[in-house]
Design a protein around this motif. Structure first.
Motif, short mmCIF file in Angstrom:
data_model
loop_
_atom_site.label_atom_id
_atom_site.label_comp_id
_atom_site.label_asym_id
_atom_site.label_seq_id
_atom_site.Cartn_x
_atom_site.Cartn_y
_atom_site.Cartn_z
N LEU A 109 -57.81 -72.14 -10.57
CA LEU A 109 -58.76 -71.37 -11.39
C LEU A 109 -59.19 -72.19 -12.61
O LEU A 109 -60.37 -72.20 -12.97
N GLN A 110 -58.23 -72.88 -13.22
CA GLN A 110 -58.54 -73.68 -14.41
C GLN A 110 -59.49 -74.83 -14.07
O GLN A 110 -60.44 -75.09 -14.81
N SER A 112 -61.52 -74.94 -11.49
CA SER A 112 -62.80 -74.37 -11.07
C SER A 112 -63.65 -73.96 -12.27
O SER A 112 -64.87 -74.21 -12.29
N THR A 113 -63.04 -73.35 -13.27
CA THR A 113 -63.80 -72.97 -14.47
C THR A 113 -64.22 -74.21 -15.25
O THR A 113 -65.29 -74.22 -15.88
N SER A 117 -67.93 -75.32 -17.02
CA SER A 117 -67.80 -75.07 -18.45
C SER A 117 -68.74 -75.96 -19.25
O SER A 117 -69.13 -77.04 -18.80
N THR A 128 -72.41 -77.04 -13.81
CA THR A 128 -72.95 -75.98 -14.70
C THR A 128 -74.38 -75.61 -14.34
O THR A 128 -74.79 -74.45 -14.53
N TRP A 135 -72.14 -66.98 -16.37
CA TRP A 135 -70.97 -67.55 -15.71
C TRP A 135 -70.44 -68.75 -16.49
O TRP A 135 -69.24 -68.94 -16.63
N TRP A 138 -68.58 -67.39 -19.55
CA TRP A 138 -67.26 -66.84 -19.21
C TRP A 138 -66.29 -67.94 -18.84
O TRP A 138 -65.14 -67.94 -19.29
N ALA A 139 -66.74 -68.88 -18.02
CA ALA A 139 -65.85 -69.96 -17.58
C ALA A 139 -65.41 -70.82 -18.76
O ALA A 139 -64.24 -71.22 -18.84
N SER A 140 -66.31 -71.09 -19.69
CA SER A 140 -65.96 -71.91 -20.85
C SER A 140 -64.90 -71.22 -21.71
O SER A 140 -63.94 -71.85 -22.17
N TRP A 142 -62.76 -68.85 -20.76
CA TRP A 142 -61.49 -68.80 -20.03
C TRP A 142 -60.80 -70.16 -20.05
O TRP A 142 -59.60 -70.24 -20.31
N HIS A 143 -61.55 -71.20 -19.79
CA HIS A 143 -60.97 -72.55 -19.68
C HIS A 143 -60.32 -72.98 -20.99
O HIS A 143 -59.24 -73.59 -20.98
#
Length: 220
Positions: A109-110, A112-113, A117, A128, A135, A138-140, A142-143
Protein backbone atom coordinates in the motif's frame (compact mmCIF):
# COMPACT_ATOMS: atom_id res chain seq x y z
CA UNK A 1 17.72 -33.01 18.35
CA UNK A 2 17.46 -32.51 14.59
CA UNK A 3 19.06 -29.85 12.40
CA UNK A 4 16.56 -28.91 9.71
CA UNK A 5 16.70 -26.45 6.81
CA UNK A 6 13.75 -24.18 7.50
CA UNK A 7 14.46 -21.01 5.53
CA UNK A 8 15.63 -21.40 1.95
CA UNK A 9 18.22 -18.98 0.59
CA UNK A 10 15.74 -16.88 -1.48
CA UNK A 11 13.59 -16.31 1.60
CA UNK A 12 16.62 -15.26 3.64
CA UNK A 13 17.91 -12.91 0.96
CA UNK A 14 14.44 -11.43 0.58
CA UNK A 15 14.24 -10.79 4.32
CA UNK A 16 17.54 -8.93 4.58
CA UNK A 17 17.12 -7.07 1.29
CA UNK A 18 13.71 -5.85 2.40
CA UNK A 19 15.09 -4.75 5.78
CA UNK A 20 17.89 -2.82 4.06
CA UNK A 21 15.47 -1.14 1.65
CA UNK A 22 12.99 -0.13 4.36
CA UNK A 23 15.77 1.42 6.45
CA UNK A 24 17.00 3.24 3.36
CA UNK A 25 13.50 4.48 2.56
CA UNK A 26 13.03 5.92 6.04
CA UNK A 27 16.41 7.69 5.91
CA UNK A 28 16.05 9.09 2.38
CA UNK A 29 12.44 10.13 2.99
CA UNK A 30 13.44 12.15 6.06
CA UNK A 31 16.53 13.66 4.40
CA UNK A 32 14.65 14.71 1.28
CA UNK A 33 16.30 16.80 -1.42
CA UNK A 34 18.65 14.86 -3.66
CA UNK A 35 18.18 11.78 -1.48
CA UNK A 36 14.70 11.42 -2.96
CA UNK A 37 16.26 9.94 -6.09
CA UNK A 38 17.29 6.97 -3.98
CA UNK A 39 13.97 7.04 -2.15
CA UNK A 40 12.22 6.31 -5.43
CA UNK A 41 14.73 3.64 -6.43
CA UNK A 42 14.41 1.87 -3.08
CA UNK A 43 10.62 2.10 -3.38
CA UNK A 44 10.77 0.32 -6.74
CA UNK A 45 13.04 -2.30 -5.16
CA UNK A 46 10.57 -2.88 -2.33
CA UNK A 47 7.74 -3.19 -4.86
CA UNK A 48 9.75 -5.84 -6.72
CA UNK A 49 10.62 -7.70 -3.51
CA UNK A 50 7.01 -7.75 -2.28
CA UNK A 51 5.75 -9.08 -5.62
CA UNK A 52 8.47 -11.72 -5.52
CA UNK A 53 7.53 -12.78 -1.97
CA UNK A 54 3.86 -13.05 -2.87
CA UNK A 55 4.78 -15.44 -5.69
CA UNK A 56 7.41 -17.25 -3.61
CA UNK A 57 4.68 -18.03 -1.10
CA UNK A 58 3.35 -20.51 -3.65
CA UNK A 59 6.64 -21.82 -5.07
CA UNK A 60 9.16 -21.48 -2.23
CA UNK A 61 10.46 -23.84 0.41
CA UNK A 62 8.03 -25.72 2.64
CA UNK A 63 8.04 -23.21 5.51
CA UNK A 64 7.96 -20.15 3.23
CA UNK A 65 4.65 -21.11 1.63
CA UNK A 66 1.39 -19.39 2.49
CA UNK A 67 -0.24 -22.76 3.02
CA UNK A 68 2.09 -23.41 5.97
CA UNK A 69 1.53 -20.12 7.78
CA UNK A 70 -0.69 -20.64 10.86
CA UNK A 71 -3.08 -17.76 10.20
CA UNK A 72 -6.32 -19.04 11.69
CA UNK A 73 -7.43 -16.89 14.68
CA UNK A 74 -7.80 -20.03 16.80
CA UNK A 75 -4.12 -20.80 16.21
CA UNK A 76 -3.12 -17.33 17.38
CA UNK A 77 -5.23 -17.64 20.54
CA UNK A 78 -3.85 -21.11 21.25
CA UNK A 79 -0.31 -19.77 20.84
CA UNK A 80 -0.94 -16.93 23.31
CA UNK A 81 -2.52 -19.27 25.85
CA UNK A 82 0.08 -22.03 25.54
CA UNK A 83 2.89 -22.63 27.98
CA UNK A 84 6.29 -21.30 26.96
CA UNK A 85 7.59 -24.81 26.29
CA UNK A 86 4.70 -25.45 23.88
CA UNK A 87 5.29 -22.33 21.80
CA UNK A 88 8.05 -23.71 19.63
CA UNK A 89 7.32 -23.61 15.91
CA UNK A 90 9.49 -24.89 13.10
CA UNK A 91 8.47 -22.04 10.82
CA UNK A 92 6.68 -18.82 11.69
CA UNK A 93 4.48 -18.87 14.76
CA UNK A 94 0.92 -17.52 14.43
CA UNK A 95 1.81 -14.00 15.56
CA UNK A 96 4.82 -13.93 13.27
CA UNK A 97 2.67 -15.12 10.40
CA UNK A 98 0.20 -12.29 10.90
CA UNK A 99 3.04 -9.78 11.15
CA UNK A 100 4.34 -10.95 7.76
CA UNK A 101 0.93 -10.53 6.14
CA UNK A 102 0.51 -7.09 7.71
CA UNK A 103 4.00 -5.97 6.70
CA UNK A 104 3.60 -7.07 3.08
CA UNK A 105 0.12 -5.53 2.82
CA UNK A 106 1.13 -2.14 4.19
CA UNK A 107 4.41 -2.07 2.25
CA UNK A 108 2.47 -2.75 -0.93
CA UNK A 109 0.00 0.00 0.00
CA UNK A 110 2.84 2.38 0.86
CA UNK A 111 4.64 1.77 -2.42
CA UNK A 112 1.40 2.04 -4.39
CA UNK A 113 0.51 5.40 -2.83
CA UNK A 114 4.07 6.58 -3.45
CA UNK A 115 3.62 5.97 -7.16
CA UNK A 116 0.80 8.54 -7.27
CA UNK A 117 2.01 10.96 -4.60
CA UNK A 118 3.05 14.56 -5.17
CA UNK A 119 4.75 16.76 -2.56
CA UNK A 120 3.92 19.85 -4.71
CA UNK A 121 7.55 20.94 -4.44
CA UNK A 122 9.97 18.85 -6.45
CA UNK A 123 8.90 15.21 -6.31
CA UNK A 124 5.98 13.40 -7.86
CA UNK A 125 5.31 9.72 -8.33
CA UNK A 126 5.66 8.36 -11.86
CA UNK A 127 1.95 7.55 -12.18
CA UNK A 128 0.41 10.77 -10.83
CA UNK A 129 -0.70 11.83 -14.31
CA UNK A 130 -2.87 8.71 -14.61
CA UNK A 131 -5.16 9.44 -11.65
CA UNK A 132 -7.37 12.29 -10.52
CA UNK A 133 -6.21 15.10 -8.27
CA UNK A 134 -8.30 13.78 -5.38
CA UNK A 135 -6.53 10.43 -5.56
CA UNK A 136 -3.14 12.16 -5.67
CA UNK A 137 -4.08 14.25 -2.62
CA UNK A 138 -5.26 11.22 -0.64
CA UNK A 139 -2.27 9.10 -1.62
CA UNK A 140 0.19 11.88 -0.73
CA UNK A 141 -1.37 12.40 2.70
CA UNK A 142 -1.43 8.66 3.43
CA UNK A 143 2.12 8.10 2.21
CA UNK A 144 3.61 10.89 4.34
CA UNK A 145 1.54 10.32 7.47
CA UNK A 146 -0.41 7.16 8.35
CA UNK A 147 1.41 4.90 5.92
CA UNK A 148 4.83 5.87 7.19
CA UNK A 149 3.71 5.61 10.82
CA UNK A 150 2.21 2.14 10.38
CA UNK A 151 5.37 0.82 8.70
CA UNK A 152 7.51 2.18 11.53
CA UNK A 153 5.20 0.64 14.14
CA UNK A 154 5.32 -2.73 12.40
CA UNK A 155 9.13 -2.63 12.30
CA UNK A 156 9.36 -1.68 15.97
CA UNK A 157 6.86 -4.41 16.89
CA UNK A 158 8.91 -6.94 14.95
CA UNK A 159 12.09 -5.98 16.81
CA UNK A 160 10.34 -6.06 20.17
CA UNK A 161 8.92 -9.51 19.36
CA UNK A 162 12.45 -10.78 18.70
CA UNK A 163 13.58 -9.42 22.07
CA UNK A 164 10.54 -10.91 23.83
CA UNK A 165 11.26 -14.27 22.23
CA UNK A 166 14.80 -14.24 23.63
CA UNK A 167 13.64 -12.93 27.01
CA UNK A 168 11.36 -15.95 27.28
CA UNK A 169 14.44 -18.17 26.79
CA UNK A 170 13.31 -19.43 23.41
CA UNK A 171 15.91 -20.33 20.78
CA UNK A 172 17.03 -17.16 18.92
CA UNK A 173 15.25 -16.49 15.66
CA UNK A 174 17.81 -14.31 13.88
CA UNK A 175 20.53 -16.98 13.30
CA UNK A 176 18.08 -19.19 11.40
CA UNK A 177 17.38 -16.28 9.05
CA UNK A 178 21.13 -16.08 8.43
CA UNK A 179 22.07 -19.70 7.79
CA UNK A 180 18.62 -21.20 7.27
CA UNK A 181 18.72 -24.04 9.81
CA UNK A 182 16.99 -24.68 13.12
CA UNK A 183 17.73 -27.28 15.77
CA UNK A 184 14.43 -28.91 16.70
CA UNK A 185 13.40 -31.63 19.15
CA UNK A 186 11.52 -33.59 16.48
CA UNK A 187 11.90 -34.09 12.72
CA UNK A 188 9.80 -31.83 10.47
CA UNK A 189 9.57 -31.39 6.69
CA UNK A 190 12.67 -29.80 5.18
CA UNK A 191 12.44 -26.74 2.95
CA UNK A 192 13.72 -27.37 -0.54
CA UNK A 193 16.81 -25.26 -1.14
CA UNK A 194 18.62 -26.85 -4.04
CA UNK A 195 20.17 -24.97 -6.96
CA UNK A 196 17.14 -25.47 -9.18
CA UNK A 197 14.88 -23.88 -6.57
CA UNK A 198 17.24 -20.93 -6.23
CA UNK A 199 17.31 -20.50 -10.00
CA UNK A 200 13.51 -20.60 -9.99
CA UNK A 201 13.50 -17.85 -7.36
CA UNK A 202 15.83 -15.78 -9.54
CA UNK A 203 13.42 -16.20 -12.44
CA UNK A 204 10.49 -15.07 -10.27
CA UNK A 205 12.47 -12.07 -9.10
CA UNK A 206 13.20 -11.16 -12.71
CA UNK A 207 9.52 -11.45 -13.61
CA UNK A 208 8.60 -9.26 -10.62
CA UNK A 209 11.14 -6.65 -11.75
CA UNK A 210 9.70 -6.74 -15.28
CA UNK A 211 6.19 -6.26 -13.89
CA UNK A 212 7.32 -3.20 -11.91
CA UNK A 213 9.16 -1.81 -14.92
CA UNK A 214 6.09 -2.32 -17.09
CA UNK A 215 3.88 -0.54 -14.57
CA UNK A 216 6.27 2.39 -14.27
CA UNK A 217 6.48 2.70 -18.04
CA UNK A 218 2.76 3.52 -18.12
CA UNK A 219 3.62 6.93 -16.72
CA UNK A 220 6.19 7.69 -19.41
Amino acid sequence: MFTVRIWDLPTRLFHWALAFCVIGLVITGNVGGNAMVWHFRLGYAVFTLVLFRLAWGFAGGHWSRWSHLPLHPRQALAYLNARATDRLHAGHNPLGSWSIVAMLFFLLLQVSTGLISDDEIANAGPLTALVSGSWVSWASAWHKNWGKLIILLLVITHLLALLWHRFKKHPPLVPAMLHGDKILPAPVPVSQDQLRHRLGALLLLGLAALAVYGLLSLGS
